[in-house]
Write a protein that holds these residues in place. Sequence first.
Motif, PDB file in Angstrom:
ATOM      1  N   UNK A  94       0.669  -1.437  -0.137  1.00 11.28           N
ATOM      2  CA  UNK A  94       0.229  -0.107  -0.085  1.00 11.28           C
ATOM      3  C   UNK A  94       0.885   1.101   0.133  1.00 11.28           C
ATOM      4  N   UNK A  95       1.939   1.202   0.837  1.00 11.61           N
ATOM      5  CA  UNK A  95       2.940   2.402   0.857  1.00 11.61           C
ATOM      6  C   UNK A  95       3.526   2.603  -0.383  1.00 11.61           C
ATOM      7  N   UNK A  96       3.821   1.378  -1.081  1.00  8.19           N
ATOM      8  CA  UNK A  96       4.520   1.639  -2.400  1.00  8.19           C
ATOM      9  C   UNK A  96       3.739   2.362  -3.603  1.00  8.19           C
ATOM     10  N   UNK A  97       2.442   1.803  -3.544  1.00  5.29           N
ATOM     11  CA  UNK A  97       1.451   2.435  -4.446  1.00  5.29           C
ATOM     12  C   UNK A  97       1.143   3.851  -4.304  1.00  5.29           C
ATOM     13  N   UNK A  98       1.156   3.965  -2.982  1.00  4.14           N
ATOM     14  CA  UNK A  98       0.992   5.807  -2.725  1.00  4.14           C
ATOM     15  C   UNK A  98       2.104   6.344  -3.327  1.00  4.14           C
ATOM     16  N   UNK A  99       3.325   5.668  -2.950  1.00  2.35           N
ATOM     17  CA  UNK A  99       4.490   6.622  -3.492  1.00  2.35           C
ATOM     18  C   UNK A  99       4.616   6.535  -5.020  1.00  2.35           C
ATOM     19  N   UNK A 100       4.106   5.705  -5.698  1.00  5.04           N
ATOM     20  CA  UNK A 100       3.860   5.813  -7.334  1.00  5.04           C
ATOM     21  C   UNK A 100       2.857   6.866  -7.477  1.00  5.04           C
ATOM     22  N   UNK A 101       1.894   7.015  -7.005  1.00 10.25           N
ATOM     23  CA  UNK A 101       0.900   8.054  -7.076  1.00 10.25           C
ATOM     24  C   UNK A 101       1.430   9.204  -6.921  1.00 10.25           C
ATOM     25  N   UNK A 136      -3.718   6.262 -11.988  1.00 10.09           N
ATOM     26  CA  UNK A 136      -4.270   4.646 -11.561  1.00 10.09           C
ATOM     27  C   UNK A 136      -4.440   3.693 -12.740  1.00 10.09           C
ATOM     28  N   UNK A 137      -4.560   4.122 -13.837  1.00 10.30           N
ATOM     29  CA  UNK A 137      -4.686   3.233 -15.056  1.00 10.30           C
ATOM     30  C   UNK A 137      -3.242   2.452 -15.094  1.00 10.30           C
ATOM     31  N   UNK A 138      -2.169   3.077 -14.946  1.00  8.54           N
ATOM     32  CA  UNK A 138      -0.924   2.777 -15.103  1.00  8.54           C
ATOM     33  C   UNK A 138      -0.476   1.755 -13.836  1.00  8.54           C
ATOM     34  N   UNK A 139      -0.995   2.373 -12.574  1.00  9.72           N
ATOM     35  CA  UNK A 139      -0.582   1.553 -11.269  1.00  9.72           C
ATOM     36  C   UNK A 139      -1.368   0.055 -11.281  1.00  9.72           C
TER      37      UNK A 139
END
Length: 198
Positions: free
Chosen positions: A154-161, A167-170
Amino acid sequence: MIESIQGKLECIDPYYIVVETGGIGYQVFCPNPFAFEKYRNTTIKVYTHQYVREDILRLFGFSSREERKMFEKLLNVSGIGPKGALAILATGEPSQLVEAIEGEKEEFLTKFPGVGKKTARQMILDLKGKLEDFVPNQLSLQPDYTKADAHELSEALEALRALGYVEREIKKVEKELKKEELSTDQYIKKALQLMLSL
């Protein structure tokens, strides 16, 4: 009843692991303690069964609730105790065990340590038709800590944002990331590698 323990994997013994949490080290007996080797000195989550008898108080640990449920089913078989149930789970895939019981394959069951013809027949009598919760290939003896690693992911996904990915890329890389057991930094690096290959 202790449902689970989450903490640092401190020690691996041929018969048990030690999970330390809150300053207390819990001795947890497992089917195959060395399956946890790659998690040594990291935080893991182990699903537990508390076994209490007049002269015994022990914790048995499993990588999933399904594996624990199979252990508890085996304990219900006349002639099989905790040691025998652990030996069965350590040497065979639960899905194969279910298939052998449902198919009344006594010859296959007697290959497990401590299981003779009498015990194999008892397993079939006691468990056949009661294992509907176990779908073949659903279970694995390999530790699965996807839920335990959910915070890091979850933390990693937040960092990507935060880095500007939409969102489409994630979503395109999230499925692959869920297959891994990594730290937050490792998830981010893996995600960026996957992004470059899209």
